[in-house]
Design a protein around this motif. Structure first.
Motif, PDB file in Angstrom:
ATOM      1  N   THR A  83       0.846  -1.189   0.000  1.00  0.00           N
ATOM      2  CA  THR A  83       0.000   0.000   0.000  1.00  0.00           C
ATOM      3  C   THR A  83       0.879   1.234   0.000  1.00  0.00           C
ATOM      4  O   THR A  83       1.788   1.354   0.830  1.00  0.00           O
ATOM      5  CB  THR A  83      -0.902   0.015   1.249  1.00  0.00           C
ATOM      6  OG1 THR A  83      -1.702  -1.170   1.262  1.00  0.00           O
ATOM      7  CG2 THR A  83      -1.798   1.244   1.248  1.00  0.00           C
ATOM      8  N   LEU A  84       0.643   2.134  -0.931  1.00  0.00           N
ATOM      9  CA  LEU A  84       1.391   3.381  -0.948  1.00  0.00           C
ATOM     10  C   LEU A  84       0.796   4.320   0.099  1.00  0.00           C
ATOM     11  O   LEU A  84      -0.428   4.476   0.174  1.00  0.00           O
ATOM     12  CB  LEU A  84       1.354   4.010  -2.340  1.00  0.00           C
ATOM     13  CG  LEU A  84       1.988   3.153  -3.448  1.00  0.00           C
ATOM     14  CD1 LEU A  84       1.808   3.803  -4.818  1.00  0.00           C
ATOM     15  CD2 LEU A  84       3.464   2.897  -3.162  1.00  0.00           C
ATOM     16  N   PRO A  85       1.626   4.952   0.934  1.00  0.00           N
ATOM     17  CA  PRO A  85       1.143   5.677   2.111  1.00  0.00           C
ATOM     18  C   PRO A  85       0.587   7.068   1.789  1.00  0.00           C
ATOM     19  O   PRO A  85       1.075   8.088   2.281  1.00  0.00           O
ATOM     20  CB  PRO A  85       2.399   5.768   2.983  1.00  0.00           C
ATOM     21  CG  PRO A  85       3.518   5.844   1.986  1.00  0.00           C
ATOM     22  CD  PRO A  85       3.095   4.951   0.842  1.00  0.00           C
ATOM     23  N   ASP A  86      -0.449   7.108   0.957  1.00  0.00           N
ATOM     24  CA  ASP A  86      -1.039   8.382   0.572  1.00  0.00           C
ATOM     25  C   ASP A  86      -2.557   8.233   0.556  1.00  0.00           C
ATOM     26  O   ASP A  86      -3.119   7.619  -0.364  1.00  0.00           O
ATOM     27  CB  ASP A  86      -0.527   8.796  -0.823  1.00  0.00           C
ATOM     28  CG  ASP A  86      -1.089  10.137  -1.275  1.00  0.00           C
ATOM     29  OD1 ASP A  86      -1.916  10.720  -0.553  1.00  0.00           O
ATOM     30  OD2 ASP A  86      -0.690  10.597  -2.361  1.00  0.00           O
ATOM     31  N   PRO A  87      -3.264   8.780   1.537  1.00  0.00           N
ATOM     32  CA  PRO A  87      -4.724   8.643   1.574  1.00  0.00           C
ATOM     33  C   PRO A  87      -5.428   9.368   0.434  1.00  0.00           C
ATOM     34  O   PRO A  87      -6.598   9.094   0.145  1.00  0.00           O
ATOM     35  CB  PRO A  87      -5.104   9.251   2.941  1.00  0.00           C
ATOM     36  CG  PRO A  87      -3.967  10.163   3.282  1.00  0.00           C
ATOM     37  CD  PRO A  87      -2.741   9.526   2.691  1.00  0.00           C
ATOM     38  N   ASP A  88      -4.729  10.294  -0.235  1.00  0.00           N
ATOM     39  CA  ASP A  88      -5.332  11.042  -1.336  1.00  0.00           C
ATOM     40  C   ASP A  88      -5.101  10.381  -2.693  1.00  0.00           C
ATOM     41  O   ASP A  88      -5.534  10.908  -3.724  1.00  0.00           O
ATOM     42  CB  ASP A  88      -4.759  12.468  -1.384  1.00  0.00           C
ATOM     43  CG  ASP A  88      -5.075  13.262  -0.124  1.00  0.00           C
ATOM     44  OD1 ASP A  88      -6.188  13.068   0.412  1.00  0.00           O
ATOM     45  OD2 ASP A  88      -4.225  14.056   0.313  1.00  0.00           O
ATOM     46  N   LEU A  89      -4.430   9.245  -2.709  1.00  0.00           N
ATOM     47  CA  LEU A  89      -4.095   8.581  -3.966  1.00  0.00           C
ATOM     48  C   LEU A  89      -5.331   7.884  -4.533  1.00  0.00           C
ATOM     49  O   LEU A  89      -5.875   6.969  -3.922  1.00  0.00           O
ATOM     50  CB  LEU A  89      -2.969   7.571  -3.732  1.00  0.00           C
ATOM     51  CG  LEU A  89      -2.401   6.864  -4.963  1.00  0.00           C
ATOM     52  CD1 LEU A  89      -1.731   7.852  -5.902  1.00  0.00           C
ATOM     53  CD2 LEU A  89      -1.401   5.783  -4.532  1.00  0.00           C
ATOM     54  N   ARG A  90      -5.761   8.316  -5.713  1.00  0.00           N
ATOM     55  CA  ARG A  90      -6.912   7.682  -6.372  1.00  0.00           C
ATOM     56  C   ARG A  90      -6.903   8.028  -7.863  1.00  0.00           C
ATOM     57  O   ARG A  90      -6.364   9.061  -8.274  1.00  0.00           O
ATOM     58  CB  ARG A  90      -8.229   8.113  -5.729  1.00  0.00           C
ATOM     59  CG  ARG A  90      -8.497   9.601  -5.768  1.00  0.00           C
ATOM     60  CD  ARG A  90      -9.818   9.948  -5.071  1.00  0.00           C
ATOM     61  NE  ARG A  90      -9.852   9.466  -3.705  1.00  0.00           N
ATOM     62  CZ  ARG A  90      -9.368  10.136  -2.657  1.00  0.00           C
ATOM     63  NH1 ARG A  90      -8.791  11.329  -2.842  1.00  0.00           N
ATOM     64  NH2 ARG A  90      -9.433   9.630  -1.447  1.00  0.00           N
TER      65      ARG A  90
END
Length: 338
Positions: A250-257
């Motif tokens: 999992t890449l640690p970026d909650p805004d990644l979409r």
């Protein structure tokens, strides 16, 4: 470094010829006339690139003796050796601009030239060897492939081989991580922890946002760079997300979409204050990296002296004059101005 003064009318003609070469997308070569600012920009960029290759040997080199098998040791040793070769190619390209390798090393050790911010982060885990190969070399490939078409000939030609080897390094790193992700729960956790640490520094490798990058616009106008920092960062994210999914991390970026309208991934903003601190010399390993480089340079002085003495003795035996150790301040500018 300054060009040899020429008459204003002559300089106007030389400038016009240079501008036409850039406009055509042709290469500028060492014997061609070039503006001082173009030369200074090239020296800064190529030197920073060369320094990064040499300093970049340290984080992974520390793991050669601790790699878990003979095969992994051999792979890592070969990669670190490649990085040394990349530095030599790039220092040689920089020398065609009239500055010596010794001068560049002195500027680095004095803190007057930089290297990539990514190498100022620690590598406490063996998984970092794979993560550097996957993320760091992957980001380097995004940065460097367009440089194969850079406007300065020696730099572009050096980059062809560098990019081929960096692509191999990226695949090596990914293969190592994939092997670990098929292992124990502890190994999988080690990979995820490493990715968490290196993701944001990898995004910072492309430099500050375009609006805050003082050199990008001029470098692109001259054809030294072919893409902006933000374009390259977006390309890296778009390339990496599917690889992360295949890897199972999992890449640690909650805004990644994924953004269907843009046709690209949206992602969060890196910590630019952190990047500024690392560039300033306040990163986790800045002092350690430079001190190690300084010690290696001092310890290797006898090798350089012996090589020069051997070259002079060989020249005397052949009846030829010893090689000139000095580097003209601007040999290519003089050649172009004749």
């Amino acid at each position: 470094m300054t060009t040899t003064p020429v008459e204003p009318e002559r300089e106007e003609g030389l400038q016009a010829a240079f501008d036409a070469t850039i406009a055509r997308g042709d290469r500028v070569e060492p014997r061609d006339w070039m503006p001082d600012a173009y030369r200074r920009t090239l020296v800064r960029q190529i030197a920073q690139h060369a320094h990064s290759e040499i300093i970049g040997m340290q984080p992974e080199g520390a793991w050669i003796g601790r790699a878990p098998s003979l095969r992994r040791k051999a792979i890592l040793l070969a990669k670190v050796q490649d990085e040394a070769g990349h530095g030599l190619y790039l220092y040689s390209a920089c020398e065609t601009l009239g500055v010596s390798r010794a001068e560049l090393t002195e500027l680095l050790l004095a803190g007057r030239q930089k290297y990539s911010s990514i190498f100022n982060y620690p590598t406490p885990s063996y998984a970092d060897v794979g993560t550097i190969g996957w993320l760091v070399d992957g980001a380097a490939i995004c940065n460097q492939v367009p440089l194969c078409r850079t406007s300065y000939g020696p730099y572009g030609r050096a980059m062809i081989r560098v990019c081929k080897e960096e692509s191999f390094h990226q695949r090596q790193g990914y293969e190592l991580l994939m092997t670990m992700m098929r292992g124990t729960g502890e190994q999988r956790a080690m990979v995820q922890e490493s990715v968490d640490r290196f993701w944001w520094p990898s995004l910072m490798m492309f430099g500050p946002p375009d609006a805050d990058s003082p050199n990008s616009a001029r470098s692109m106008a001259w054809g030294i760079k072919r893409n902006s920092n933000d374009e390259l960062r977006q390309r890296f994210v778009d390339m990496t997300v599917p690889q992360a999914e295949a890897l199972g991390v999992t890449l640690p970026d909650p805004d990644l979409r994924w953004n269907e309208e843009r046709g690209h991934y949206d992602f969060g903003e890196p910590d630019w204050d952190e990047l500024a601190a690392v560039i300033r010399g306040d990163g986790p390993c800045n002092a350690q990296r430079l001190e190690h480089r300084r010690a290696a340079h001092e310890d290797g002085a006898w090798v350089r002296e012996a090589a020069l003495a051997f070259a002079d003795r060989s020249a005397s035996a052949d009846g030829t004059a010893p090689a000139d150790r000095s580097v003209p301040a601007d040999r290519s500018a003089r050649a172009g101005a004749r």
